[in-house]
Design an enzyme around this catalytic site. Structure first.
Site, PDB file in Angstrom:
ATOM      1  NE  ARG A 243     -11.864  68.057 -48.139  1.00 34.81           N
ATOM      2  CZ  ARG A 243     -11.633  69.363 -48.031  1.00 34.81           C
ATOM      3  NH1 ARG A 243     -10.391  69.815 -48.168  1.00 34.81           N
ATOM      4  NH2 ARG A 243     -12.608  70.206 -47.785  1.00 34.81           N
ATOM      5  CD  GLU A 272      -6.666  66.482 -43.046  1.00 34.78           C
ATOM      6  OE1 GLU A 272      -7.371  67.341 -42.491  1.00 34.78           O
ATOM      7  OE2 GLU A 272      -6.280  66.579 -44.212  1.00 34.78           O
ATOM      8  CG  HIS A 290      -6.667  70.634 -44.070  1.00 33.10           C
ATOM      9  ND1 HIS A 290      -7.512  69.572 -44.246  1.00 33.10           N
ATOM     10  CD2 HIS A 290      -7.081  71.588 -44.954  1.00 33.10           C
ATOM     11  CE1 HIS A 290      -8.412  69.864 -45.172  1.00 33.10           C
ATOM     12  NE2 HIS A 290      -8.166  71.079 -45.623  1.00 33.10           N
TER      13      HIS A 290
HETATM   14  C1  DGY Z   1     -11.629  73.761 -47.910  1.00 28.68           C
HETATM   15  O1  DGY Z   1     -12.002  74.924 -48.056  1.00 28.68           O
HETATM   16  O2  DGY Z   1     -12.207  72.805 -48.420  1.00 28.68           O
HETATM   17  C2  DGY Z   1     -10.434  73.546 -47.042  1.00 28.68           C
HETATM   18  O3  DGY Z   1      -9.950  72.280 -47.142  1.00 28.68           O
HETATM   19  C3  DGY Z   1     -10.761  73.876 -45.617  1.00 28.68           C
HETATM   20  O4  DGY Z   1     -10.108  75.027 -45.328  1.00 28.68           O
END
Ligand code: DGY
Length: 331
Positions: A243, A272, A290
């Site tokens: 993240r 983002e 992402h």
């Molecule tokens: C997740 O699965 O948390 C990813 O960041 C989204 O695809």
């Protein structure tokens, strides 16, 4: 049977693989956003209102306001392993089951984090640009030197499923593995993955690659700040496929621009889809939008799991991967 199925009512907030939508439709009345962009908030609330199930994604804020506006909601099934877009405490208070999609994306996400690590260290994106720009006019001994990966030290911040999958990959490269996590792995896992637990300062000081796999929590926000970046080796690389807000992006720009570290590979950003303008101008960082879990197979598995979780709750069964299972036992 058919009468019961028609009572189930689901909203899918974002375009999903058609197989997953069909799976939901086979057992419920489904409305869905067939565009791969977030719905305006008012439209999301309007279309969700009166429905019992929601299949949502990381860009949907499932908060107090939404829960209050949709009192019939029983389940929000996030198509992601991370669920920092959801106020789980508020959902739990209101008896709404939250589910996520762990396991099915572990290896794919680790594959991508590993790609970022290799691309940053071996300057793959710069090399590609060099060739496309017509600059490859002769072989050069001193061209595009990068950092070695094999035999180096990998520091894993967050030793959950994906962190451990990174440790497995590191074995193939003959790397030493350090990990930092609030919870120690059991001795058998440490032995199997040849991984040693370290505090964050030690991990940052000793690692040639620091890769982040921790969830976003109040205590992990800006975990990698200016001070942390200054502790890293000048020859080290940072990878973040977890993240964005775990890293202080402004501090990272300074670290990359001023040579505190050698480079970085980022799949996630603090705000983002905005990317810090300082990052865009730097050649020692590889940037991705992402897409860590974005293989076709895995995105389908994630969507199917979310749909199955949603249907299970609505059909009175146990969901496969609940985030707040206490809601189920309370009922
Ligand atoms: C997740 O699965 O948390 C990813 O960041 C989204 O695809």
């Amino acid at each position: 049977m058919a009468a019961q199925a028609s009572r189930l009512s689901i909203f899918i907030s974002r375009s999903l693989p058609p197989e997953a939508v069909a799976r939901a439709r086979s057992r419920a009345d489904v409305d869905f956003n067939d565009v791969d962009a977030p719905l305006p908030r008012a439209e999301l609330l309007r279309r969700l209102h009166g429905r019992q199930g929601l299949v949502c994604v990381i860009t949907d804020a499932i908060d107090e306001e939404l829960l209050a506006a949709c009192p019939e909601l029983k389940v929000a099934a996030n198509v992601a392993v991370g669920f920092n877009n959801i106020d789980v405490a508020a959902a739990t208070r209101r008896g709404v089951v939250i589910t996520n999609t762990p396991d099915v994306l572990t290896e794919t996400t680790a594959d991508f984090a590993w790609s970022l690590l290799m691309a940053a260290a071996r300057r793959v994106v710069e090399a590609d640009r060099y060739v496309r720009d017509g600059r490859f006019t002769q072989w050069e001994n001193m061209l595009l030197h990068g950092g070695d990966i094999h035999g180096k030290t990998l520091g894993i911040v967050g030793f959950g499923r994906i962190g451990r999958a990174m440790a497995r990959r590191a074995q193939g490269f003959g790397m030493r593995v350090l990990y930092q996590d609030a919870v120690a792995a059991d001795a058998a896992t440490e032995r199997e993955l040849r991984a040693a637990r370290a505090d964050l300062a030690t991990l940052l000081r000793e690692s040639d690659f620091v890769t982040i796999h921790t969830p976003l929590l109040p205590e992990t926000r800006h975990l990698i700040n200016a001070e942390a970046l200054q502790r890293m080796k000048k020859t080290a690389y940072l990878v973040n496929a977890a993240r964005g807000p775990v890293v202080d992006e402004a501090a990272l720009v300074q670290a990359l621009a001023e040579g505190w570290i050698a480079g970085a590979g980022l799949d996630v950003f603090e705000d983002e889809p905005t990317v810090h303008p300082g990052l865009v101008g730097l050649s020692n960082v590889v940037l991705a939008p992402h897409i860590g879990s974005a293989s076709a197979d895995t995105r389908l598995r994630m969507a199917n799991l979310a749909v199955d979780n949603c249907l299970a709750v609505l059909e009175g069964k146990a969901p496969l991967t609940p985030v707040n299972p206490e809601v189920l036992t309370r009922k």
